[in-house]
Design an enzyme around this catalytic site. Structure first.
Site: not given
Ligand code: IVH
Length: 698
Positions: A38, A125, A185, A302, A326, A438
């Site tokens: 509020a 991801k 994202e 990364k 994955k 039934c």
């Molecule tokens: S890095 C150069 N980090 O996954 C690296 N991508 O093919 C660029 N995605 O469509 C992407 N979570 O939108 C990165 N923690 C994350 C991610 C991520 C999801 C998606 C991204 C892209 C696909 C990568």
């Protein structure tokens, strides 16, 4: 000279914007609001009022300017100054996938066994849509989709409606980079997705198959007002073009800096060392995956050090320094081969999709529920369609929808059978219900099987060793027609069945034997009376104390039990009115099933007012009706709603009406509050006082 009123308004508007931005960040990014909604609304409305009075003060980065603009015909193309790359996917979903990535990175860097472990930034991801946010001098000026990586679409108007995305970076004007592109994202939280679908269903609109589709659809909405209604979220994971600012030397520190600029960065991120660090992160997130607030389809590793990233470089469109690892998919597409109808324990008919087997969520799925006819119609699936199957955690796999590929020819719509596919009895649907049932009851083998499984289940009679397969054999082979037949099974007969060994047969017979001693609550629950779950069974046992009292209770008596309403009461009554069900109960008792009546509750028969029925009418001087009722029930009396010859006494207060007249007419004793208290305190039972309407118990 006096300051102009515009100056004061401008100052106030500036202060309000800063305050609102601060609270937006607390609420949407840090998930830690400081002020009540509020209070926030008040600030927001004040700013809106100032901007309405002084339109010149309206700035594009004002928090009031999230929804705006007009409905578009199409999205303008946006050329990415730094291409939006994708990442390679490691398809080996085991720990070896992580080890393979580390091995590759080390090989490409020319590292040997003696060289130190590599530092990796680990992230989730996210399963949504990639977006590039462009801030110039700290202000959000453009948002674009990834498109083909070179050119995306300008979705600025829609992205501005996403509350966790700041319209202005958190930095002093002097410190804001000239250009800062943040990539991340857009996604929908699972709870927001459920609520959105719920709202769509109520409004008769279309529902979405999963959070990703709903998020992607919202971002690509031509009407920003529609996008604004979808509660989208955002996580940043990297940078695009940058000018006038030096990013930190590692990826992890870069994410920290992005977070400090006021953008949401997922807290589930960590820097680890070497392959085993990756393996541990992968396993930890997998274990927590179902508990996350949003969908993910894996984790991302990364190389943390930017200098190393540069040495590794790119392979066509993918960096060599990152990989997506994955998890087994929770959603897959497959062909719908047919629709079967299953009959459940309560007789409910469920349409079940027969699928081309597909590996999803860690197991092979060949069947998935379609819930009911109405869900099936809503999803518009027909036999032969490619459909999306979802399996998350322990939930039963379900068909979430079809893929919109055209059908080859006419396929008739599915219809519910009019006769039960198992026993041929009529199928009915109650008005207003989405469920077909039934009507065959225990005559129906499907219901008999389920009734047996329920009877034997852990919280019911707890008979170990009586599983699905065995129940199928027992019912299909005619060995069991009704529950009591269970106790006539002998070990030799059981051992002769498929897949039964002498030992398991003997164990089952023993389990049946020593579980004959049970409790009334378990037994009531085991009977599988519709609407009688464990809690209701316990209440019934506590209230009535003895099975015969439950079996003979009227709907009214039953409703006196806590938590038993008219529907449950009617269901119990109907169950015990069936001679067949009474026979089953008698036969089970004859087979030796027994319990201590009362289940630990004070035996109702031993209470002072046991067997008494009392009716309350009018207003008592001190006690409320509920208090009087509770006192009577605690003493073992039943409190009824109407007066009959069997009524022990009527307790009457001020303005008592027809019940008092009826009591007098029938000669039922009438007590006032004092007399009631005396009776409860142990005075002799009430009697009708001669000549007078009001009896005194003393
Ligand atoms: S890095 C150069 N980090 O996954 C690296 N991508 O093919 C660029 N995605 O469509 C992407 N979570 O939108 C990165 N923690 C994350 C991610 C991520 C999801 C998606 C991204 C892209 C696909 C990568």
């Amino acid at each position: 000279m006096d300051p102009k009123p515009e100056d004061a308004a401008a100052r106030r508007a500036g202060a309000l914007r800063e305050l609102i931005r601060y609270h937006d960040r607390r609420y949407y990014v840090l998930d830690d609001p400081e002020i009540p909604d509020a209070e926030y609304d008040r600030l927001f409305q004040e700013l809106q009022a100032i901007e309405a009075a002084h339109p010149a003060l309206r700035t594009p980065d004002s928090p009031t300017q999230r929804v705006g603009g007009t409905v578009l015909d199409s999205f303008a193309p946006v050329r990415h100054r730094v291409p939006m790359l994708s990442i390679r996917t490691e398809t080996d979903t085991t720990a070896d996938g992580a080890r393979a990535f580390d091995a590759r990175v080390r090989r490409e860097l020319g590292l040997g066994v003696g060289d130190p472990a590599i530092g990796y930034a680990c992230e989730l991801k996210f399963d949504g849509l990639a977006i590039n946010l462009r801030y110039e001098a700290g202000v959000l000026v453009q948002a674009a989709t990834r498109g083909d990586g070179e050119t995306g679409e300008d979705v600025t108007a829609n992205i501005r409606t996403i509350r966790p995305i700041p319209l202005r970076l958190q930095a002093d004007d002097a410190d804001a980079p000239a250009v800062l592109e943040v990539r991340g994202e857009v996604y929908l939280r699972r709870d927001d997705f459920e609520r959105l679908n719920e709202r769509q269903r109520e409004a008769g609109g279309k529902t979405f198959v999963n959070p990703r589709n709903a998020a992607a659809g919202a971002v690509r909405q031509l009407d920003p007002a529609v996008a604004a209604e979808r509660p989208l979220s955002f996580f940043a994971y990297g940078l695009g073009e940058v000018a006038g600012w030096e990013p930190p030397p590692t990826h992890a520190a870069t994410l920290d800096a992005i977070e400090a600029f006021g953008l949401p960065v997922c807290a589930d991120r960590r820097v680890v060392r070497g392959a085993e660090g990756l393996v541990a992160f992968h396993a930890e997130i997998e274990a927590r995956r179902d508990a996350l607030a949003f969908d993910i389809d894996g984790v991302v590793y990364k190389v943390d050090d930017r200098a190393l990233q540069q040495r590794l470089g790119f392979l066509t469109r993918e960096p060599r320094w990152a990989v997506a690892h994955k998890y087994p998919a929770q959603e897959r597409t497959t062909r719908l081969l047919g629709i079967d109808v299953q009959v459940g324990r309560t007789g409910k008919l469920t349409p079940v999709a027969r699928l081309e087997p597909v590996f999803v969520g860690g197991t092979t799925v060949g069947n998935a529920t379609l819930h009911n006819l109405f869900e099936l119609r809503r999803k518009r699936v027909r036999v032969g369609d490619m459909v999306i199957v979802r399996r998350a955690g322990d939930v039963i796999p379900e068909v979430v929808g079809r893929i919109g590929e055209p059908r080859a020819g006419y396929v008739p719509n599915f219809r519910m059978p009019r006769a039960c596919p198992v026993c041929g009895s009529a199928v009915r649907r109650d008005r207003g219900s989405v469920e077909h049932r039934c009507t065959g009851g225990l005559f129906c083998a499907a219901q008999r099987k389920q009734a047996l499984l329920h009877f034997a289940s852990r919280r019911a009679m707890d008979i170990e060793g009586l599983g699905d397969k065995l129940v199928d054999q027992l019912v299909d082979g005619g060995l069991i027609r009704a529950l009591p037949d269970l106790y006539r099974l002998d070990a030799a007969e059981l051992a002769a069945l498929d897949r039964m060994a002498d030992k398991s047969a003997a164990n089952l017979v023993a389990a049946l034997g020593h579980r004959k001693r049970t409790t009334l609550a378990r037994f009531l629950y085991a009977l599988g009376i519709r609407h009688v779950g464990e809690a209701t069974a316990k209440s019934l046992a506590r209230h009535f104390g003895a099975l015969d009292r439950v079996m003979d209770a009227s709907v009214e008596d039953l409703q006196a039990v806590p938590d038993v309403g008219p529907v449950v009461a009617a269901s119990i009554r109907v169950f015990f009115e069936q001679p067949h069900n009474r026979e089953v109960v008698d036969a089970l008792r004859a087979a030796g099933i027994a319990w201590d009546e009362h289940d630990g509750a004070p035996p109702a028969a031993a209470l002072p007012l046991a067997g008494c029925t009392v009716v309350l009418t009018g207003t008592l001087p001190a006690l409320t009706r509920d208090e009087a009722k509770a006192m009577l029930e605690a003493a073992g009396a039943k409190v009824a709603g109407s007066v009959s010859k069997k009524t022990t006494a009527v307790v009457a207060g001020e303005e008592a009406g027809s019940k008092l007249d009826k009591a007098r007419a029938l000669g039922v004793p009438v007590l006032d509050e004092a007399a009631l208290r005396a009776w409860l305190a142990g005075s002799p039972p009430p009697a009708v006082a001669a000549g007078s309407g009001t009896a005194d118990a003393a």
